[in-house]
Motif scaffolding. Sequence first.
Motif, PDB file in Angstrom:
ATOM      1  N   CYS A  11       0.791  -1.052  -0.055  1.00  0.00           N
ATOM      2  CA  CYS A  11       0.106   0.016   0.078  1.00  0.00           C
ATOM      3  C   CYS A  11       0.937   1.328  -0.032  1.00  0.00           C
ATOM      4  CB  CYS A  11      -1.058  -0.034   1.213  1.00  0.00           C
ATOM      5  SG  CYS A  11      -1.551   1.512   1.678  1.00  0.00           S
ATOM      6  N   LEU A  12       0.539   2.148  -0.770  1.00  0.00           N
ATOM      7  CA  LEU A  12       1.154   3.423  -0.966  1.00  0.00           C
ATOM      8  C   LEU A  12       1.227   4.314   0.100  1.00  0.00           C
ATOM      9  CD1 LEU A  12       2.549   5.594  -3.141  1.00  0.00           C
ATOM     10  CD2 LEU A  12       0.204   6.159  -3.795  1.00  0.00           C
ATOM     11  N   PHE A  13       0.176   4.327   0.749  1.00  0.00           N
ATOM     12  CA  PHE A  13      -0.118   5.233   2.072  1.00  0.00           C
ATOM     13  C   PHE A  13       0.496   4.540   3.258  1.00  0.00           C
ATOM     14  CE2 PHE A  13      -3.939   7.960   0.358  1.00  0.00           C
ATOM     15  CZ  PHE A  13      -3.084   8.305  -0.594  1.00  0.00           C
ATOM     16  N   CYS A  14       0.728   3.102   3.220  1.00  0.00           N
ATOM     17  CA  CYS A  14       1.289   2.365   4.180  1.00  0.00           C
ATOM     18  C   CYS A  14       2.782   3.094   4.229  1.00  0.00           C
ATOM     19  CB  CYS A  14       0.980   1.226   4.376  1.00  0.00           C
ATOM     20  SG  CYS A  14      -0.478   0.482   4.975  1.00  0.00           S
ATOM     21  N   LYS A  15       3.262   2.863   2.916  1.00  0.00           N
ATOM     22  CA  LYS A  15       4.791   3.332   2.733  1.00  0.00           C
ATOM     23  C   LYS A  15       5.037   4.637   3.182  1.00  0.00           C
ATOM     24  CE  LYS A  15       5.440  -0.047  -1.049  1.00  0.00           C
ATOM     25  NZ  LYS A  15       5.353  -0.310  -2.617  1.00  0.00           N
ATOM     26  N   ILE A  16       4.087   5.638   3.007  1.00  0.00           N
ATOM     27  CA  ILE A  16       4.340   7.037   3.570  1.00  0.00           C
ATOM     28  C   ILE A  16       4.119   7.006   4.888  1.00  0.00           C
ATOM     29  CG2 ILE A  16       3.177   9.287   3.559  1.00  0.00           C
ATOM     30  CD1 ILE A  16       2.280   8.821   0.434  1.00  0.00           C
ATOM     31  N   ILE A  17       3.538   6.307   5.431  1.00  0.00           N
ATOM     32  CA  ILE A  17       3.302   6.307   6.858  1.00  0.00           C
ATOM     33  C   ILE A  17       4.258   5.867   7.700  1.00  0.00           C
ATOM     34  CG2 ILE A  17       2.048   5.283   8.912  1.00  0.00           C
ATOM     35  CD1 ILE A  17      -0.606   5.566   6.958  1.00  0.00           C
ATOM     36  N   THR A  44      -5.349  24.457  -0.403  1.00  0.00           N
ATOM     37  CA  THR A  44      -4.921  23.505   0.570  1.00  0.00           C
ATOM     38  C   THR A  44      -5.551  22.093   0.241  1.00  0.00           C
ATOM     39  OG1 THR A  44      -4.487  25.018   2.360  1.00  0.00           O
ATOM     40  CG2 THR A  44      -4.902  22.927   2.969  1.00  0.00           C
ATOM     41  N   HIS A  45      -4.752  20.764   0.069  1.00  0.00           N
ATOM     42  CA  HIS A  45      -5.592  19.822  -0.299  1.00  0.00           C
ATOM     43  C   HIS A  45      -4.559  18.845   0.645  1.00  0.00           C
ATOM     44  CE1 HIS A  45      -7.202  16.507  -3.290  1.00  0.00           C
ATOM     45  NE2 HIS A  45      -7.346  16.198  -1.973  1.00  0.00           N
ATOM     46  N   VAL A  46      -5.058  18.544   1.611  1.00  0.00           N
ATOM     47  CA  VAL A  46      -4.381  17.294   2.438  1.00  0.00           C
ATOM     48  C   VAL A  46      -5.074  16.107   2.437  1.00  0.00           C
ATOM     49  CG1 VAL A  46      -3.684  17.061   4.879  1.00  0.00           C
ATOM     50  CG2 VAL A  46      -3.328  19.345   3.753  1.00  0.00           C
ATOM     51  N   GLY A  97     -15.158   6.535  -6.681  1.00  0.00           N
ATOM     52  CA  GLY A  97     -13.890   7.121  -7.251  1.00  0.00           C
ATOM     53  C   GLY A  97     -12.463   6.819  -6.439  1.00  0.00           C
ATOM     54  N   GLN A  98     -12.585   6.091  -5.471  1.00  0.00           N
ATOM     55  CA  GLN A  98     -11.427   5.673  -4.867  1.00  0.00           C
ATOM     56  C   GLN A  98     -10.594   5.026  -5.559  1.00  0.00           C
ATOM     57  OE1 GLN A  98     -12.382   3.327  -1.101  1.00  0.00           O
ATOM     58  NE2 GLN A  98     -10.155   3.630  -0.437  1.00  0.00           N
ATOM     59  N   ILE A  99      -9.252   5.517  -5.411  1.00  0.00           N
ATOM     60  CA  ILE A  99      -7.966   5.075  -6.395  1.00  0.00           C
ATOM     61  C   ILE A  99      -6.879   4.263  -5.300  1.00  0.00           C
ATOM     62  CG2 ILE A  99      -6.029   5.737  -7.561  1.00  0.00           C
ATOM     63  CD1 ILE A  99      -7.906   8.139  -8.852  1.00  0.00           C
ATOM     64  N   VAL A 100      -6.831   5.010  -4.343  1.00  0.00           N
ATOM     65  CA  VAL A 100      -5.844   4.391  -3.334  1.00  0.00           C
ATOM     66  C   VAL A 100      -6.656   3.822  -2.095  1.00  0.00           C
ATOM     67  CG1 VAL A 100      -3.993   4.964  -1.485  1.00  0.00           C
ATOM     68  CG2 VAL A 100      -4.179   6.311  -3.724  1.00  0.00           C
TER      69      VAL A 100
HETATM   70  P1  AMP Z   1      -9.000   8.572  -3.746  1.00  0.00           P
HETATM   71  O1  AMP Z   1      -9.437   8.619  -5.085  1.00  0.00           O
HETATM   72  O2  AMP Z   1      -9.788   9.119  -2.875  1.00  0.00           O
HETATM   73  O3  AMP Z   1      -8.186   7.361  -3.469  1.00  0.00           O
HETATM   74  O4  AMP Z   1      -7.611   9.831  -3.533  1.00  0.00           O
HETATM   75  C1  AMP Z   1      -6.232   9.177  -3.867  1.00  0.00           C
HETATM   76  C2  AMP Z   1      -5.447  10.651  -3.862  1.00  0.00           C
HETATM   77  O5  AMP Z   1      -3.992  10.033  -3.486  1.00  0.00           O
HETATM   78  C3  AMP Z   1      -5.560  11.307  -5.199  1.00  0.00           C
HETATM   79  O6  AMP Z   1      -6.021  12.577  -4.994  1.00  0.00           O
HETATM   80  C4  AMP Z   1      -4.064  11.440  -5.599  1.00  0.00           C
HETATM   81  O7  AMP Z   1      -3.599  12.643  -6.049  1.00  0.00           O
HETATM   82  C5  AMP Z   1      -3.434  11.302  -4.206  1.00  0.00           C
HETATM   83  N1  AMP Z   1      -2.036  10.559  -4.331  1.00  0.00           N
HETATM   84  C6  AMP Z   1      -1.640   9.652  -5.052  1.00  0.00           C
HETATM   85  N2  AMP Z   1      -0.153   9.264  -4.640  1.00  0.00           N
HETATM   86  C7  AMP Z   1       0.038  10.169  -3.886  1.00  0.00           C
HETATM   87  C8  AMP Z   1       1.294  10.485  -3.430  1.00  0.00           C
HETATM   88  N3  AMP Z   1       2.482   9.482  -3.554  1.00  0.00           N
HETATM   89  N4  AMP Z   1       1.501  11.509  -2.336  1.00  0.00           N
HETATM   90  C9  AMP Z   1       0.283  12.029  -2.319  1.00  0.00           C
HETATM   91  N5  AMP Z   1      -0.680  12.079  -2.702  1.00  0.00           N
HETATM   92  C10 AMP Z   1      -0.894  11.134  -3.331  1.00  0.00           C
END
Ligand code: AMP
Length: 116
Positions: A11-17, A44-46, A97-100
């Motif tokens: 998982c990408l976000f697990c790697k960031i964490i 701001t987009h966090v 629309g979830q990607i991650v």
């Molecule tokens: P979602 O569609 O809710 O899953 O949104 C995933 C979000 O993660 C999108 O807005 C992407 O721009 C963002 N994203 C993907 N990769 C990264 C990353 N490495 N660092 C920060 N944001 C990311």
Amino acid sequence: MTPSYPTDSECLFCKIIAGEMKSNIRYESDQVIAFDDINPKSKTHVLICPRGHYPTLMDTPPEVITTLLEEVKTVARELGSDERGFRLIINNGKEGGQIVFHLHAHFLAGQQQHGF
Ligand code: AMP
């Protein structure tokens, strides 16, 4: 040390964490991490994520959801958006629309939000 919460090595976000992948971290606590979205849709987009890996909102235990929302309030104060206002979005599942697939809330602020 092994974390006390679930993780997914793919998982990408697990790697960031875990600090294995670079990000611009705006806020951290024991429970959540907030970092800038790489493709910001607002000044701001966090992204605010629980540290634990729960793929969608539907998989997430109630106490984690409660903490996430409480921490959103903290992030809002930290970023100076608590009084000005902000938009919170959780995309859930494919049609949502979830990607991650690591639960996260999009925190959009810093300018007037439109479109709803
Ligand atoms: P979602 O569609 O809710 O899953 O949104 C995933 C979000 O993660 C999108 O807005 C992407 O721009 C963002 N994203 C993907 N990769 C990264 C990353 N490495 N660092 C920060 N944001 C990311």
